[in-house]
Design a protein around this motif. Structure first.
Motif, PDB file in Angstrom:
ATOM      1  N   UNK A   7      21.905 -37.256   7.492  1.00  0.00           N
ATOM      2  CA  UNK A   7      20.460 -37.442   7.481  1.00  0.00           C
ATOM      3  C   UNK A   7      19.952 -38.397   6.430  1.00  0.00           C
ATOM      4  N   UNK A   8      20.834 -39.225   5.815  1.00  0.00           N
ATOM      5  CA  UNK A   8      20.383 -40.174   4.790  1.00  0.00           C
ATOM      6  C   UNK A   8      19.367 -41.136   5.407  1.00  0.00           C
ATOM      7  N   UNK A   9      18.163 -41.233   4.799  1.00  0.00           N
ATOM      8  CA  UNK A   9      17.037 -41.988   5.363  1.00  0.00           C
ATOM      9  C   UNK A   9      16.662 -43.119   4.423  1.00  0.00           C
ATOM     10  N   UNK A  10      16.517 -44.341   4.990  1.00  0.00           N
ATOM     11  CA  UNK A  10      16.061 -45.489   4.212  1.00  0.00           C
ATOM     12  C   UNK A  10      15.185 -46.337   5.115  1.00  0.00           C
ATOM     13  N   UNK A  11      13.921 -46.537   4.729  1.00  0.00           N
ATOM     14  CA  UNK A  11      12.992 -47.339   5.524  1.00  0.00           C
ATOM     15  C   UNK A  11      12.214 -48.256   4.606  1.00  0.00           C
ATOM     16  N   UNK A  12      11.965 -49.481   5.081  1.00  0.00           N
ATOM     17  CA  UNK A  12      11.131 -50.434   4.359  1.00  0.00           C
ATOM     18  C   UNK A  12      10.070 -50.949   5.316  1.00  0.00           C
ATOM     19  N   UNK A  13       9.013 -51.482   4.737  1.00  0.00           N
ATOM     20  CA  UNK A  13       7.957 -52.026   5.575  1.00  0.00           C
ATOM     21  C   UNK A  13       7.162 -50.960   6.318  1.00  0.00           C
ATOM     22  N   UNK A  14       7.144 -49.725   5.812  1.00  0.00           N
ATOM     23  CA  UNK A  14       6.352 -48.664   6.436  1.00  0.00           C
ATOM     24  C   UNK A  14       4.871 -48.849   6.071  1.00  0.00           C
ATOM     25  N   UNK A  15       3.979 -48.410   6.945  1.00  0.00           N
ATOM     26  CA  UNK A  15       2.544 -48.505   6.703  1.00  0.00           C
ATOM     27  C   UNK A  15       1.959 -47.100   6.570  1.00  0.00           C
ATOM     28  N   UNK A  16       1.306 -46.825   5.455  1.00  0.00           N
ATOM     29  CA  UNK A  16       0.713 -45.506   5.221  1.00  0.00           C
ATOM     30  C   UNK A  16      -0.463 -45.303   6.174  1.00  0.00           C
ATOM     31  N   UNK A  17      -0.445 -44.162   6.894  1.00  0.00           N
ATOM     32  CA  UNK A  17      -1.520 -43.870   7.852  1.00  0.00           C
ATOM     33  C   UNK A  17      -2.409 -42.722   7.404  1.00  0.00           C
ATOM     34  N   UNK A  18      -1.915 -41.820   6.576  1.00  0.00           N
ATOM     35  CA  UNK A  18      -2.744 -40.733   6.047  1.00  0.00           C
ATOM     36  C   UNK A  18      -2.070 -40.158   4.816  1.00  0.00           C
ATOM     37  N   UNK A  19      -2.860 -39.511   3.952  1.00  0.00           N
ATOM     38  CA  UNK A  19      -2.366 -38.971   2.697  1.00  0.00           C
ATOM     39  C   UNK A  19      -2.839 -37.539   2.570  1.00  0.00           C
ATOM     40  N   UNK A  20      -1.920 -36.635   2.207  1.00  0.00           N
ATOM     41  CA  UNK A  20      -2.241 -35.234   2.005  1.00  0.00           C
ATOM     42  C   UNK A  20      -1.707 -34.803   0.646  1.00  0.00           C
ATOM     43  N   UNK A  21      -1.901 -33.526   0.319  1.00  0.00           N
ATOM     44  CA  UNK A  21      -1.405 -32.999  -0.942  1.00  0.00           C
ATOM     45  C   UNK A  21       0.091 -32.761  -0.834  1.00  0.00           C
ATOM     46  N   UNK A  22       0.871 -33.497  -1.642  1.00  0.00           N
ATOM     47  CA  UNK A  22       2.309 -33.320  -1.618  1.00  0.00           C
ATOM     48  C   UNK A  22       3.034 -34.094  -0.547  1.00  0.00           C
ATOM     49  N   UNK A  23       2.327 -34.862   0.286  1.00  0.00           N
ATOM     50  CA  UNK A  23       2.991 -35.620   1.350  1.00  0.00           C
ATOM     51  C   UNK A  23       2.055 -36.716   1.847  1.00  0.00           C
ATOM     52  N   UNK A  24       2.606 -37.643   2.616  1.00  0.00           N
ATOM     53  CA  UNK A  24       1.796 -38.633   3.313  1.00  0.00           C
ATOM     54  C   UNK A  24       2.505 -38.988   4.611  1.00  0.00           C
ATOM     55  N   UNK A  25       1.789 -39.613   5.527  1.00  0.00           N
ATOM     56  CA  UNK A  25       2.360 -40.064   6.783  1.00  0.00           C
ATOM     57  C   UNK A  25       2.419 -41.594   6.765  1.00  0.00           C
ATOM     58  N   UNK A  26       3.537 -42.134   7.281  1.00  0.00           N
ATOM     59  CA  UNK A  26       3.717 -43.587   7.332  1.00  0.00           C
ATOM     60  C   UNK A  26       4.430 -43.938   8.625  1.00  0.00           C
ATOM     61  N   UNK A  27       4.148 -45.151   9.138  1.00  0.00           N
ATOM     62  CA  UNK A  27       4.669 -45.563  10.448  1.00  0.00           C
ATOM     63  C   UNK A  27       5.604 -46.750  10.281  1.00  0.00           C
ATOM     64  N   UNK A  28       6.723 -46.725  11.037  1.00  0.00           N
ATOM     65  CA  UNK A  28       7.655 -47.844  11.109  1.00  0.00           C
ATOM     66  C   UNK A  28       8.258 -47.854  12.500  1.00  0.00           C
ATOM     67  N   UNK A  29       8.322 -49.038  13.109  1.00  0.00           N
ATOM     68  CA  UNK A  29       8.886 -49.187  14.453  1.00  0.00           C
ATOM     69  C   UNK A  29       8.205 -48.277  15.467  1.00  0.00           C
TER      70      UNK A  29
END
Length: 390
Positions: free
Chosen positions: A245-267
């Motif tokens: 499950x090793x995860x590496x992403x670049x160029x993600x776009x933040x779509x929303x921000x919450x307490x302790x987490x955020x959502x981001x989109x790629x591909x």
């Protein structure tokens, strides 16, 4: 008259005299056995044995594969779980307890092994109707996760078959080319089961750069506000999901921000990124803005629309949730200002009689000239740029 039998001769006793006759008896044929195997269906072999010579009746005993060992019939059947060549042994015993043995071989070829892989059929189309000239092979298609073979290849408007591991999660994307916008259709991301065949179409559409028309001459033109420049992307969108499950992403776009987490989109895939808690082997999260380590949490610095990079681990229970250990925000070069509470100056105790201790209402008033503020601001910006760069 009595008869006596000797090897190869017959003797007759007649009135006390022995008369030997040369009548010979045939010798008994030695006991022997042979066996053979015949393939039956996709996974069976019928084994047969034939005994010769010796003294009937005969008894049989098979040995070899566990499905025939212990069988006492002259013909027996074995069932097998894999293709290959199998050997059977036969032992025969006759009425005089003589023993003979033999072995034989037969192959199984009809067993179909279980399917453990899946197939992705990927096509890349280029739409140049708006004036573009790029060809399909100028885009590099990548398949993240699922142990894809091949995992990276030149785009083609003909089908490219990619073999992936069944029961895993994958995502398809392509490298970016200036002025082309990517859209995905079909099954281009998500889980895939063993033996499944999915199709994904990647479409790259040329969009001509926009040009603003010159303003019409006017004797008193209204001032036009200058929009803030859009920060260029630092990294093209990329996504890699490795073993464990090793995860590496670049160029993600933040779509929303919450307490302790955020959502981001790629591909075209939206991931929930958790940063709270000790996520990196007991070490706290590393959060960086452009080339510098941040001194505040992501919640205080991230903004919707920021370009970020994320390193972490995909959750085993929810494939689109990432526990992050490093977050980089490429959209800011200096920390965004934090809310500042104005200082609470002490009240004065004087009046307007000119004693220098305040105004009539008993509050202290501080006046700073605009020129002085500008000088202080210029000095602080120069000091920050000297230490951290623009």
């Amino acid at each position: 008259m009595n008869k006596l039998k000797f090897a190869g001769y017959a003797a007759v006793v007649v009135f006390g005299a022995i008369i030997v006759s040369t009548l010979a008896f045939a010798d008994t044929t030695p006991l022997g056995v042979s066996c053979s195997g015949t393939a039956s269906g996709t996974d069976q072999i019928v084994w047969s044995a034939v005994a010769t010579g010796g003294e009937a009746p005969y008894s049989f005993a098979w040995s070899g594969d566990s499905s025939i060992s212990g069988s006492t019939a002259s013909t027996t059947g074995g069932t097998y779980t894999a293709n290959g060549t199998y050997t059977a042994g036969i032992t025969v015993t006759d009425a005089s307890s003589s023993v003979a043995t033999s072995t034989c071989e037969q192959s199984v070829t009809g067993i179909v092994p279980p399917v453990t892989t899946s197939t992705l059929n990927i096509v890349l189309l280029v739409n140049n109707t708006a004036g573009g000239s790029a060809a399909a092979n100028e885009f590099t298609v990548t398949v993240g996760g699922a142990d894809a073979t091949p995992s990276s290849f030149a785009g083609s408007n003909a089908n490219t078959a990619v073999v992936v591991a069944g029961g895993t999660t994958y995502a398809v994307g392509a490298s970016s080319v200036p002025n082309y916008v990517e859209t995905l259709s079909g099954n281009c991301a998500g889980p895939i089961t063993a033996g499944e065949v999915d199709a994904c179409t990647v479409t790259e559409t040329y969009v001509a750069p926009s040009s603003s028309p010159s303003p019409s001459p006017s004797p008193t033109p209204a001032p036009t506000p200058t929009p803030a420049p859009t920060a260029p992307r630092v990294n093209p969108p990329s996504l890699s999901i490795g073993t464990n499950g090793a995860f590496l992403a670049r160029g993600m776009t933040v779509t929303s921000i919450a307490s302790g987490s955020f959502e981001a989109e790629v591909w075209g895939i939206t991931y929930t990124v958790n940063w709270s808690g000790n996520l990196n082997g007991g070490m706290p999260l590393e959060f960086w803005y452009r080339y510098n380590e941040a001194t505040t949490t992501p919640a205080a610095q991230l903004a919707v629309g920021d370009e970020v990079g994320v390193s972490g681990t995909v959750s085993s229970s929810t494939p689109f949730t990432v526990d992050a250990n490093v977050v980089r925000d490429y959209s800011i070069t200096v920390p965004r200002p934090m809310p500042v509470t104005p200082p609470n100056f002490p009240k004065g105790n004087g009046n307007s009689n000119g004693n220098g201790n305040g105004h009539e209402n008993g509050t202290t008033s501080i006046s700073v000239s605009t020129s002085f503020k500008n000088k202080v601001g210029s000095f602080m910006r120069g000091l920050f740029n000297f230490h951290f760069g623009k």
